[in-house]
Design a protein around this motif. Structure first.
Motif, short mmCIF file in Angstrom:
data_model
loop_
_atom_site.label_atom_id
_atom_site.label_comp_id
_atom_site.label_asym_id
_atom_site.label_seq_id
_atom_site.Cartn_x
_atom_site.Cartn_y
_atom_site.Cartn_z
N LEU A 164 0.84 -1.19 0.00
CA LEU A 164 0.00 0.00 0.00
C LEU A 164 0.88 1.25 0.00
O LEU A 164 1.70 1.44 0.90
CB LEU A 164 -0.92 0.01 1.22
CG LEU A 164 -2.00 1.11 1.26
CD1 LEU A 164 -3.18 0.65 2.11
CD2 LEU A 164 -1.47 2.41 1.82
N THR A 165 0.71 2.08 -1.01
CA THR A 165 1.41 3.35 -1.08
C THR A 165 0.51 4.42 -0.50
O THR A 165 -0.60 4.64 -0.98
CB THR A 165 1.76 3.70 -2.53
OG1 THR A 165 2.52 2.63 -3.09
CG2 THR A 165 2.57 4.98 -2.60
N GLY A 166 0.99 5.09 0.55
CA GLY A 166 0.17 6.10 1.21
C GLY A 166 -0.36 7.15 0.27
O GLY A 166 -1.46 7.65 0.45
N ALA A 167 0.43 7.47 -0.76
CA ALA A 167 0.04 8.50 -1.72
C ALA A 167 -1.20 8.12 -2.52
O ALA A 167 -1.79 8.97 -3.17
CB ALA A 167 1.19 8.80 -2.67
N SER A 168 -1.60 6.86 -2.48
CA SER A 168 -2.79 6.41 -3.23
C SER A 168 -3.96 6.11 -2.31
O SER A 168 -5.00 5.63 -2.76
CB SER A 168 -2.45 5.15 -4.04
OG SER A 168 -2.31 4.02 -3.17
N LEU A 169 -3.81 6.42 -1.01
CA LEU A 169 -4.79 5.98 -0.01
C LEU A 169 -5.76 7.10 0.39
O LEU A 169 -5.39 8.26 0.51
CB LEU A 169 -4.06 5.51 1.24
CG LEU A 169 -4.91 5.10 2.45
CD1 LEU A 169 -5.74 3.86 2.14
CD2 LEU A 169 -4.03 4.86 3.68
N CYS A 170 -7.00 6.70 0.60
CA CYS A 170 -8.00 7.57 1.21
C CYS A 170 -8.63 6.81 2.37
O CYS A 170 -8.91 5.60 2.26
CB CYS A 170 -9.08 7.96 0.20
SG CYS A 170 -10.44 8.94 0.90
N ILE A 171 -8.84 7.49 3.50
CA ILE A 171 -9.46 6.85 4.66
C ILE A 171 -10.68 7.64 5.11
O ILE A 171 -10.80 8.84 4.86
CB ILE A 171 -8.47 6.74 5.85
CG1 ILE A 171 -7.96 8.13 6.25
CG2 ILE A 171 -7.33 5.80 5.50
CD1 ILE A 171 -7.08 8.13 7.49
N ARG A 172 -11.60 6.94 5.76
CA ARG A 172 -12.73 7.62 6.40
C ARG A 172 -12.23 8.31 7.67
O ARG A 172 -11.24 7.88 8.28
CB ARG A 172 -13.83 6.63 6.76
CG ARG A 172 -14.60 6.05 5.58
CD ARG A 172 -15.76 5.22 6.10
NE ARG A 172 -16.46 4.51 5.05
CZ ARG A 172 -17.49 5.01 4.37
NH1 ARG A 172 -17.92 6.23 4.64
NH2 ARG A 172 -18.07 4.28 3.43
#
Length: 335
Positions: A164-172
Motif C-alpha cells: 500500500l502506497t500512502g500517496a494512493s490511499l483515502c481513509i474515512r
C-alpha cells in the motif's frame, strides 16, 4: 460530505505545482487541503502561500517547529483534517483528475470500507511515463491481476510485505479514532501501519485503476532497474507468491525451508516493532498471525521431511536460531 487532503511537504518546490494543480482540478472538488510543512528550506512555503492566497478557504498551512519526518508529519496532517474522507498526498506525484470520484465510488460500493487505495503509473522527473508495461503495484510485487481472487489482503501483507502506497490511499474520518499513534521504526512507514490495521479489520479495499502518477526521483532507489530485468524478476516473484498465498502447495524441503524462513523473518520484524513502540494490540495480532503461519509450515515440514527437519532443528537450537519467544505463543484464534 466533506473531502480533505493531507499534504505533507519538505523541500518540494520542484514538483509541487503539478501536484497541487492536479488536486485542485478534480471532477469532484476537495473542500480543504491541510498542509504540514516539515521545515522546508527551499521555496516550498512561498509556493504554498501563493495557492493559499488564491484559495483561502481551502488551504490551511501548518509549519512544523521541528522536523517531524514523514511518519509523524502525516500523523499530524491527518489529525488536523476535518473531512469525512481524507486523501493522503505526497508532494511530487500527479493525481488523475477523477481520482477523488473513482475512490469515493469504491467506498459507495463497499459500505464496510474504511480505506481505499489504487494503482498508479510510474513517471520520471519530467513527468514521462516509464516502465509502460509495469505499474506502481508491480514495483512493490503486488501482482493483483495474476493472483487468484479473492485476495486476503492481511495474509498478503504479512507474507509479502507492504503493497500500500500512502500517496494512493483515502481513509474515512473514523480511522483517526484507532490509528494514532503511528507505530514507527526503520523501514516501517505510516502506510504499512495503516495497511496493517485496516487489513486486520478487513476494511481495506482497492481499485485497480491507475489514479496517480507516482514519480521516481533520480535519488530514489526502488530496485526496479532495467525493464526487461524487471519483467524477469516479476515472473520469479509471482511463482513464489503462488506458494505463499496457498494457490500452490509446498512440496519440497526447499519450499518449506523458504516459507519458514520467510515467516520467521516477519516475526522478528514485528517483535522489533513492539520493542521500539508502546504496546499496541495490532502489533501482537501481527506477531501471532506470523507465528501461526510459521508453525503450520514447520509442522508440515516435520511430517513430510522428518530427517532433514530433525537435523535443522538441532542445528537451530545449538545456534539459537528461529526460536519463538514463549510469551507470544497463544492458542490459535480465528482471524
Amino acid at each position: 460530505m466533506k473531502i480533505s487532503v493531507a499534504l505533507c511537504t519538505y523541500n518540494g518546490e520542484k514538483f509541487l505545482y503539478e501536484q497541487i494543480d492536479s488536486i485542485l482540478n478534480q471532477t469532484i472538488k476537495v473542500d480543504e487541503i491541510i498542509v504540514c510543512d516539515d521545515c522546508s528550506s527551499d521555496n516550498t512555503l512561498s509556493i504554498l502561500k501563493k495557492y493559499e492566497k488564491v484559495n483561502p478557504s481551502i488551504f490551511k498551512i501548518n509549519q512544523n517547529e521541528v522536523n517531524l519526518k514523514s511518519n509523524k508529519n502525516f500523523e499530524k496532517a491527518i489529525g488536523l483534517c476535518s473531512g469525512d474522507y481524507i486523501f493522503l498526498s505526497d508532494q511530487d506525484d500527479i493525481w488523475r483528475n477523477d481520482k477523488v470520484e473513482k475512490t469515493l465510488a469504491v467506498f459507495n460500493q463497499n459500505p464496510d470500507a474504511e480505506g481505499v487505495f489504487s494503482n498508479g503509473v510510474l513517471i520520471n522527473n519530467k513527468g514521462e511515463v516509464i516502465y509502460k508495461d509495469n505499474s506502481l503495484w508491480d514495483s512493490f510485487s503486488f501482482y493483483e491481476s495474476k493472483i487468484d481472487k479473492p485476495i486476503d489482503l492481511f495474509d498478503f501483507l504479512i507474507t509479502n510485505g507492504n503493497y500500500l502506497t500512502g500517496a494512493s490511499l483515502c481513509i474515512r474520518k473514523e480511522v483517526k479514532i484507532f490509528c494514532f499513534p503511528f507505530m514507527t521504526m526503520e523501514d516501517f512507514l505510516h502506510d504499512e501501519w495503516l495497511a496493517s490495521i485496516l487489513t486486520k479489520k478487513r476494511t481495506l479495499f482497492y481499485t485497480t485503476e491507475k489514479l496517480i502518477s507516482y514519480r521516481l526521483h533520480d535519488s530514489q532507489q526502488l530496485g526496479i532497474g532495467d525493464e526487461n530485468k524487471f519483467s524477469d524478476y516479476s515472473n520469479n516473484v509471482i511463482r513464489i507468491q503462488k506458494t505463499i498465498i496457498k494457490t500452490k502447495k509446498p512440496k519440497s524441503y526447499k519450499d518449506y525451508k523458504f516459507l519458514t524462513n520467510l515467516y520467521y523473518s516477519r516475526y522478528e520484524r514485528y517483535v522489533k516493532l513492539k520493542d521500539q513502540n508502546i504496546d499496541s494490540p495490532i502489533i501482537f495480532e501481527l506477531i501471532n498471525a506470523v507465528i501461526e503461519f510459521y508453525t503450520k509450515f514447520d509442522l508440515e515440514m516435520k511430517e513430510k521431511h522428518p530427517i532433514r527437519y530433525f537435523f535443522r532443528k538441532r542445528k537451530d537450537k545449538m545456534k539459537g536460531k528461529r526460536q519463538i519467544d514463549a510469551q507470544f505463543i497463544t492458542p490459535k484464534t480465528n482471524r
